[in-house]
Design an enzyme around this catalytic site. Structure first.
Site, PDB file in Angstrom:
ATOM      1  N   GLU A   1     -37.743  34.498  76.579  1.00 16.07           N
ATOM      2  CA  GLU A   1     -37.906  35.042  75.228  1.00 16.07           C
ATOM      3  C   GLU A   1     -39.371  35.232  74.892  1.00 16.07           C
ATOM      4  O   GLU A   1     -40.188  34.323  75.053  1.00 16.07           O
ATOM      5  CB  GLU A   1     -37.261  34.129  74.180  1.00 16.07           C
ATOM      6  CG  GLU A   1     -37.401  34.681  72.765  1.00 16.07           C
ATOM      7  CD  GLU A   1     -36.549  33.960  71.734  1.00 16.07           C
ATOM      8  OE1 GLU A   1     -36.615  34.325  70.546  1.00 16.07           O
ATOM      9  OE2 GLU A   1     -35.807  33.030  72.122  1.00 16.07           O
TER      10      GLU A   1
ATOM     11  N   GLU B   1     -32.922  24.643  75.610  1.00 15.92           N
ATOM     12  CA  GLU B   1     -34.258  25.224  75.573  1.00 15.92           C
ATOM     13  C   GLU B   1     -35.277  24.255  76.161  1.00 15.92           C
ATOM     14  O   GLU B   1     -35.188  23.040  75.946  1.00 15.92           O
ATOM     15  CB  GLU B   1     -34.672  25.546  74.133  1.00 15.92           C
ATOM     16  CG  GLU B   1     -33.844  26.637  73.472  1.00 15.92           C
ATOM     17  CD  GLU B   1     -34.324  26.943  72.066  1.00 15.92           C
ATOM     18  OE1 GLU B   1     -33.648  27.741  71.382  1.00 15.92           O
ATOM     19  OE2 GLU B   1     -35.366  26.401  71.636  1.00 15.92           O
TER      20      GLU B   1
ATOM     21  N   ASP C   1     -27.802  29.123  68.226  1.00 19.72           N
ATOM     22  CA  ASP C   1     -28.163  28.412  67.003  1.00 19.72           C
ATOM     23  C   ASP C   1     -28.884  29.335  66.020  1.00 19.72           C
ATOM     24  O   ASP C   1     -29.205  28.926  64.900  1.00 19.72           O
ATOM     25  CB  ASP C   1     -28.984  27.167  67.300  1.00 19.72           C
ATOM     26  CG  ASP C   1     -30.259  27.458  68.081  1.00 19.72           C
ATOM     27  OD1 ASP C   1     -30.601  28.640  68.256  1.00 19.72           O
ATOM     28  OD2 ASP C   1     -30.908  26.492  68.520  1.00 19.72           O
ATOM     29  N   SER C   2     -29.110  30.582  66.411  1.00 22.24           N
ATOM     30  CA  SER C   2     -29.597  31.583  65.465  1.00 22.24           C
ATOM     31  C   SER C   2     -28.613  31.802  64.329  1.00 22.24           C
ATOM     32  O   SER C   2     -28.962  32.407  63.310  1.00 22.24           O
ATOM     33  CB  SER C   2     -29.871  32.909  66.179  1.00 22.24           C
ATOM     34  OG  SER C   2     -28.759  33.305  66.963  1.00 22.24           O
TER      35      SER C   2
ATOM     36  N   ASP D   1     -24.869  27.307  72.417  1.00 23.82           N
ATOM     37  CA  ASP D   1     -26.152  26.616  72.319  1.00 23.82           C
ATOM     38  C   ASP D   1     -25.945  25.137  72.009  1.00 23.82           C
ATOM     39  O   ASP D   1     -25.099  24.782  71.177  1.00 23.82           O
ATOM     40  CB  ASP D   1     -26.984  27.222  71.185  1.00 23.82           C
ATOM     41  CG  ASP D   1     -28.106  28.100  71.700  1.00 23.82           C
ATOM     42  OD1 ASP D   1     -28.478  27.973  72.884  1.00 23.82           O
ATOM     43  OD2 ASP D   1     -28.615  28.927  70.917  1.00 23.82           O
TER      44      ASP D   1
ATOM     45  N   LYS E   1     -26.207  26.098  76.645  1.00 23.80           N
ATOM     46  CA  LYS E   1     -27.595  26.536  76.830  1.00 23.80           C
ATOM     47  C   LYS E   1     -28.541  25.519  76.205  1.00 23.80           C
ATOM     48  O   LYS E   1     -28.275  25.026  75.109  1.00 23.80           O
ATOM     49  CB  LYS E   1     -27.834  27.909  76.200  1.00 23.80           C
ATOM     50  CG  LYS E   1     -29.260  28.455  76.434  1.00 23.80           C
ATOM     51  CD  LYS E   1     -29.395  29.888  75.989  1.00 23.80           C
ATOM     52  CE  LYS E   1     -29.513  30.041  74.496  1.00 23.80           C
ATOM     53  NZ  LYS E   1     -30.763  29.429  73.957  1.00 23.80           N
TER      54      LYS E   1
END
Length: 310
Positions: free
Chosen positions: A188, A120, A49-50, A88, A118
């Site tokens: 991270e 978070e 999602d970056s 993501d 993925k």
């Protein structure tokens, strides 16, 4: 399109779990980026999602939608059909109940061809999502430490785990994500030694970003490692300066167009002289037919004069 090259066999989850080789992961968001990554032999491509920050111009990853990820993951899959692809799950798709999380994950796998998703964090709700998806055949990669989707609640984009309590929490979260069924965990922005401790205590591989050399693998953002933007990030190493080179190239192009230096005859295509001659002859013939006669012109002038009387 990029010419295909022979590539290594596509890695699988058992490869990641049962081999000690370092894992190379990079983000990519489109066909050319993914194709270059596959040609370079990376093990995992992450459609992160970056993309909101580096491709779409959003201020935050929380603005990225499921449609955004699906669209870009489809392009990345076309560019890298033989590379393990992780997509993501955007903010909001797994925070509002298991039903929506399942639907979002299934859509990512079905429509984009991703091999895994993925998520978070490690709250009880997110752990349940990892557990349910994993049990239903959707591989999940975890992500702890700095979690950009919820960075505001962590005090911003800062290093995590610098105190005893926070370090132990990150270790606990990583183990919880593993126990829920994740096949790998991204670490991270955590101190190097803490990342090493986490890696030692997990059976699944850790993939670090700003987490030091002791993780099983590393991930970097495509635009960071290639130097697309001027901003330098401590957690990234710049292997090229494509942004600087791209600007210089565009400046040279603009200058040559304005000076008449580009294009040159060699930048175009030739035409047979007999074809060109016939085209000109036909144009002249058509011009002659369309040219008004003197009588027509006189009539037009009379009409214009009469019109002026009124």
């Amino acid at each position: 399109m990029l010419k295909r090259m022979s590539v290594r066999p596509k890695k699988t989850i058992p490869d990641f779990l049962h081999h000690d080789d370092k894992i190379v992961m990079v983000t990519a968001y489109d066909y050319p980026g993914a194709a270059h990554a596959e040609r370079a032999g990376v093990d995992i491509i992450l459609v992160g999602d970056s993309l909101g920050n580096v491709v779409l111009g959003y201020e935050s990853t929380t603005q990225v939608t499921l449609d955004d990820i699906v669209h870009h993951a489809k392009a990345a899959r076309r560019g890298a059909p033989n590379t393990f692809l992780v997509a993501d799950m955007p903010f909001g798709t797994y925070h509002t109940g298991l039903k929506r999380a399942r639907e979002a994950a299934v859509r990512l796998i079905q429509e984009s061809g991703a091999d895994a998703v993925k998520v978070e964090g490690a709250t009880p709700e997110i752990l349940e999502v990892v557990r349910v998806l994993s049990r239903n055949g959707i591989p999940v990669m975890g992500h702890v430490g700095l979690t950009p989707q919820t960075a505001t609640s962590l005090g911003g984009l800062k290093v995590q785990g610098k105190t005893v309590e926070h370090a132990l929490r990150i270790l606990r979260e990583a183990r919880d994500v593993e126990a829920a069924g994740a096949f790998a965990v991204v670490l991270e922005a955590v101190p190097n030694k803490l990342a090493g401790l986490v890696t030692q205590r997990l059976r699944v591989p850790t993939i670090g970003i700003g987490a030091g050399p002791d993780c099983r693998g590393q991930v970097l953002v495509y635009h960071d490692l290639l130097g697309v933007y001027e901003e330098h990030k401590k957690l990234a190493k710049r292997y090229a300066e494509l942004g600087r080179d791209a600007t210089a190239a565009l400046e040279a192009y603009a200058r040559e167009v304005r000076e008449g230096a580009f294009p040159q005859p060699d930048n175009g295509f030739l035409m047979k002289s007999d074809v060109l001659r016939e085209v000109r002859e036909r144009l002249e013939h058509d011009d002659e037919r369309e040219r008004p006669s003197e009588q027509t012109l006189e009539g037009r002038e009379d009409a214009e004069s009469i019109g002026k009387l009124y």
